[in-house]
Design a protein around this motif. Sequence first.
Motif, PDB file in Angstrom:
ATOM      1  N   PRO A  64       0.852  -1.126   0.198  1.00  0.00           N
ATOM      2  CA  PRO A  64      -0.035  -0.035   0.154  1.00  0.00           C
ATOM      3  C   PRO A  64       0.622   1.367  -0.189  1.00  0.00           C
ATOM      4  CG  PRO A  64      -0.419  -1.244   2.067  1.00  0.00           C
ATOM      5  CD  PRO A  64       0.535  -2.064   1.301  1.00  0.00           C
ATOM      6  N   ILE A  65       2.073   1.279   0.550  1.00  0.00           N
ATOM      7  CA  ILE A  65       2.787   2.557   0.803  1.00  0.00           C
ATOM      8  C   ILE A  65       3.312   2.827  -0.731  1.00  0.00           C
ATOM      9  CG2 ILE A  65       5.136   3.191   1.457  1.00  0.00           C
ATOM     10  CD1 ILE A  65       4.612   2.083   4.059  1.00  0.00           C
ATOM     11  N   PHE A  66       3.950   1.861  -1.540  1.00  0.00           N
ATOM     12  CA  PHE A  66       4.552   2.287  -2.627  1.00  0.00           C
ATOM     13  C   PHE A  66       3.425   2.331  -3.721  1.00  0.00           C
ATOM     14  CE2 PHE A  66       8.089   1.261  -0.343  1.00  0.00           C
ATOM     15  CZ  PHE A  66       9.117   1.980  -0.475  1.00  0.00           C
ATOM     16  N   ALA A  67       2.278   1.581  -3.418  1.00  0.00           N
ATOM     17  CA  ALA A  67       1.183   1.916  -4.743  1.00  0.00           C
ATOM     18  C   ALA A  67       0.669   3.376  -4.414  1.00  0.00           C
ATOM     19  CB  ALA A  67       0.025   0.912  -4.214  1.00  0.00           C
ATOM     20  N   PHE A  68       0.364   3.799  -3.176  1.00  0.00           N
ATOM     21  CA  PHE A  68      -0.070   5.015  -3.108  1.00  0.00           C
ATOM     22  C   PHE A  68       0.994   6.181  -3.449  1.00  0.00           C
ATOM     23  CE2 PHE A  68      -3.243   3.385  -0.217  1.00  0.00           C
ATOM     24  CZ  PHE A  68      -4.353   3.797  -0.819  1.00  0.00           C
ATOM     25  N   ALA A  69       2.127   5.751  -3.165  1.00  0.00           N
ATOM     26  CA  ALA A  69       3.458   6.787  -3.634  1.00  0.00           C
ATOM     27  C   ALA A  69       3.515   6.898  -5.094  1.00  0.00           C
ATOM     28  CB  ALA A  69       4.648   6.241  -3.072  1.00  0.00           C
ATOM     29  N   TYR A  70       3.331   5.803  -5.807  1.00  0.00           N
ATOM     30  CA  TYR A  70       3.202   5.656  -7.355  1.00  0.00           C
ATOM     31  C   TYR A  70       2.004   6.575  -7.906  1.00  0.00           C
ATOM     32  CZ  TYR A  70       2.303   4.162 -12.149  1.00  0.00           C
ATOM     33  OH  TYR A  70       2.331   4.107 -13.458  1.00  0.00           O
ATOM     34  N   LEU A  71       0.894   6.721  -7.314  1.00  0.00           N
ATOM     35  CA  LEU A  71      -0.259   7.436  -7.503  1.00  0.00           C
ATOM     36  C   LEU A  71       0.196   8.990  -7.247  1.00  0.00           C
ATOM     37  CD1 LEU A  71      -3.092   5.355  -6.471  1.00  0.00           C
ATOM     38  CD2 LEU A  71      -2.217   5.851  -8.762  1.00  0.00           C
ATOM     39  N   PHE A  72       0.947   9.334  -6.198  1.00  0.00           N
ATOM     40  CA  PHE A  72       1.111  10.779  -6.013  1.00  0.00           C
ATOM     41  C   PHE A  72       2.195  11.209  -6.868  1.00  0.00           C
ATOM     42  CE2 PHE A  72      -0.944  10.282  -1.823  1.00  0.00           C
ATOM     43  CZ  PHE A  72      -1.645  11.561  -1.735  1.00  0.00           C
ATOM     44  N   TRP A  73       3.093  10.280  -7.159  1.00  0.00           N
ATOM     45  CA  TRP A  73       4.117  10.866  -8.288  1.00  0.00           C
ATOM     46  C   TRP A  73       3.390  10.913  -9.652  1.00  0.00           C
ATOM     47  CZ3 TRP A  73       6.561   9.967  -3.849  1.00  0.00           C
ATOM     48  CH2 TRP A  73       7.528  10.481  -3.287  1.00  0.00           C
ATOM     49  N   LEU A  74       2.307  10.191  -9.978  1.00  0.00           N
ATOM     50  CA  LEU A  74       1.656  10.446 -11.123  1.00  0.00           C
ATOM     51  C   LEU A  74       1.151  11.736 -11.191  1.00  0.00           C
ATOM     52  CD1 LEU A  74      -0.111   7.312 -12.067  1.00  0.00           C
ATOM     53  CD2 LEU A  74       1.948   8.273 -13.225  1.00  0.00           C
ATOM     54  N   GLU A  75       0.623  12.135 -10.021  1.00  0.00           N
ATOM     55  CA  GLU A  75      -0.143  13.514  -9.889  1.00  0.00           C
ATOM     56  C   GLU A  75       1.043  14.896  -9.779  1.00  0.00           C
ATOM     57  OE1 GLU A  75      -3.274  14.597  -9.927  1.00  0.00           O
ATOM     58  OE2 GLU A  75      -3.885  12.571 -10.257  1.00  0.00           O
ATOM     59  N   GLN A  83      -3.648  21.735  -4.983  1.00  0.00           N
ATOM     60  CA  GLN A  83      -3.644  20.282  -5.202  1.00  0.00           C
ATOM     61  C   GLN A  83      -2.037  19.864  -5.121  1.00  0.00           C
ATOM     62  OE1 GLN A  83      -5.496  18.678  -8.633  1.00  0.00           O
ATOM     63  NE2 GLN A  83      -5.162  16.418  -7.694  1.00  0.00           N
ATOM     64  N   ARG A  84      -1.569  20.870  -5.948  1.00  0.00           N
ATOM     65  CA  ARG A  84      -0.052  20.696  -5.950  1.00  0.00           C
ATOM     66  C   ARG A  84       0.705  20.694  -4.766  1.00  0.00           C
ATOM     67  NH1 ARG A  84       3.471  19.758  -9.594  1.00  0.00           N
ATOM     68  NH2 ARG A  84       5.639  20.763  -9.622  1.00  0.00           N
ATOM     69  N   GLN A  85       0.307  21.678  -3.895  1.00  0.00           N
ATOM     70  CA  GLN A  85       0.832  21.997  -2.311  1.00  0.00           C
ATOM     71  C   GLN A  85       0.735  20.614  -1.795  1.00  0.00           C
ATOM     72  OE1 GLN A  85       3.156  24.092  -1.430  1.00  0.00           O
ATOM     73  NE2 GLN A  85       3.195  22.928   0.386  1.00  0.00           N
ATOM     74  N   THR A  86      -0.632  20.082  -1.782  1.00  0.00           N
ATOM     75  CA  THR A  86      -1.185  18.852  -0.991  1.00  0.00           C
ATOM     76  C   THR A  86      -0.225  17.879  -1.464  1.00  0.00           C
ATOM     77  OG1 THR A  86      -3.251  19.718  -0.922  1.00  0.00           O
ATOM     78  CG2 THR A  86      -2.933  17.224  -0.660  1.00  0.00           C
ATOM     79  N   VAL A  87      -0.072  17.620  -2.827  1.00  0.00           N
ATOM     80  CA  VAL A  87       0.678  16.540  -3.323  1.00  0.00           C
ATOM     81  C   VAL A  87       2.223  16.600  -2.834  1.00  0.00           C
ATOM     82  CG1 VAL A  87       1.757  15.421  -5.688  1.00  0.00           C
ATOM     83  CG2 VAL A  87      -0.627  16.088  -5.303  1.00  0.00           C
ATOM     84  N   ASN A  88       2.954  17.777  -2.895  1.00  0.00           N
ATOM     85  CA  ASN A  88       4.104  17.965  -2.337  1.00  0.00           C
ATOM     86  C   ASN A  88       4.215  17.443  -1.075  1.00  0.00           C
ATOM     87  OD1 ASN A  88       4.819  18.862  -5.011  1.00  0.00           O
ATOM     88  ND2 ASN A  88       4.728  21.061  -4.447  1.00  0.00           N
ATOM     89  N   ASN A  89       3.418  17.785  -0.218  1.00  0.00           N
ATOM     90  CA  ASN A  89       3.260  17.655   1.179  1.00  0.00           C
ATOM     91  C   ASN A  89       3.167  16.080   1.386  1.00  0.00           C
ATOM     92  OD1 ASN A  89       3.741  20.365   2.024  1.00  0.00           O
ATOM     93  ND2 ASN A  89       1.426  20.511   2.481  1.00  0.00           N
ATOM     94  N   GLN A  90       2.381  15.560   0.791  1.00  0.00           N
ATOM     95  CA  GLN A  90       2.440  14.062   0.798  1.00  0.00           C
ATOM     96  C   GLN A  90       3.369  13.356   0.431  1.00  0.00           C
ATOM     97  OE1 GLN A  90       0.071  12.658   2.352  1.00  0.00           O
ATOM     98  NE2 GLN A  90      -1.285  14.281   2.755  1.00  0.00           N
ATOM     99  N   LYS A  91       4.038  13.803  -0.661  1.00  0.00           N
ATOM    100  CA  LYS A  91       5.339  13.150  -1.114  1.00  0.00           C
ATOM    101  C   LYS A  91       6.383  13.223  -0.060  1.00  0.00           C
ATOM    102  CE  LYS A  91       5.708  14.297  -6.059  1.00  0.00           C
ATOM    103  NZ  LYS A  91       6.672  14.990  -7.070  1.00  0.00           N
TER     104      LYS A  91
END
Length: 185
Positions: A64-75, A83-91
């Motif tokens: 689950p960690i790396f599947a979600f990470a893959y999705l965040f790196w797609l975004e 949304q970009r700031q949220t994605v950056n924080n999640q990264k």
Amino acid sequence: MCIRDSINADYMGKLGQYMNSYQQQEAQHTEDPVNFDKHIKISFLIICAISVLTCFARPDYNLPIFAFAYLFWLEDKTSDAKQRQTVNNQKIRFFALFIFSIIVDAIWIPIMWRYWLSSEFPKNYWESGIHKFVLICSGTNFFVKIISIFLVYTKDEIVKKGIKDVGEQLKAFFTCSVDTRLHSA
């Protein structure tokens, strides 16, 4: 030709030169001849695939960690600023999880290696093959995670800046705590 026109022409010429040099610099920075972004995403998918195989004898959190990470790196290419700031924080949070997962694996693999391959299990124990397979897959996953963490840290400037900011905040926190204790004594 008046002075104002010559100043405007000179200003516009310098502005044009500046814009050309800026565009050339941007082109150099956006060129990625090795395409590390693609390699990062592929490494995440490899970790997910190996994690599916390690689930036979291990409750694996890597999937689950790396599947979600893959999705965040797609975004990563979103145009919406919020949304970009949220994605950056999640990264940055995912990068911290990557580091934590490396630490957990560094502890888990030797312990389970010693336990599963010990004399407590008979030689022809029915799960011994699965245990060996899971240990090999977990070790492979460990090394792929190290490579992906290296790629993320060296390629993704947002993660690198976020890690430096966290380090500075921790340093300031502990410096402030020490200074407060010294002054109160």
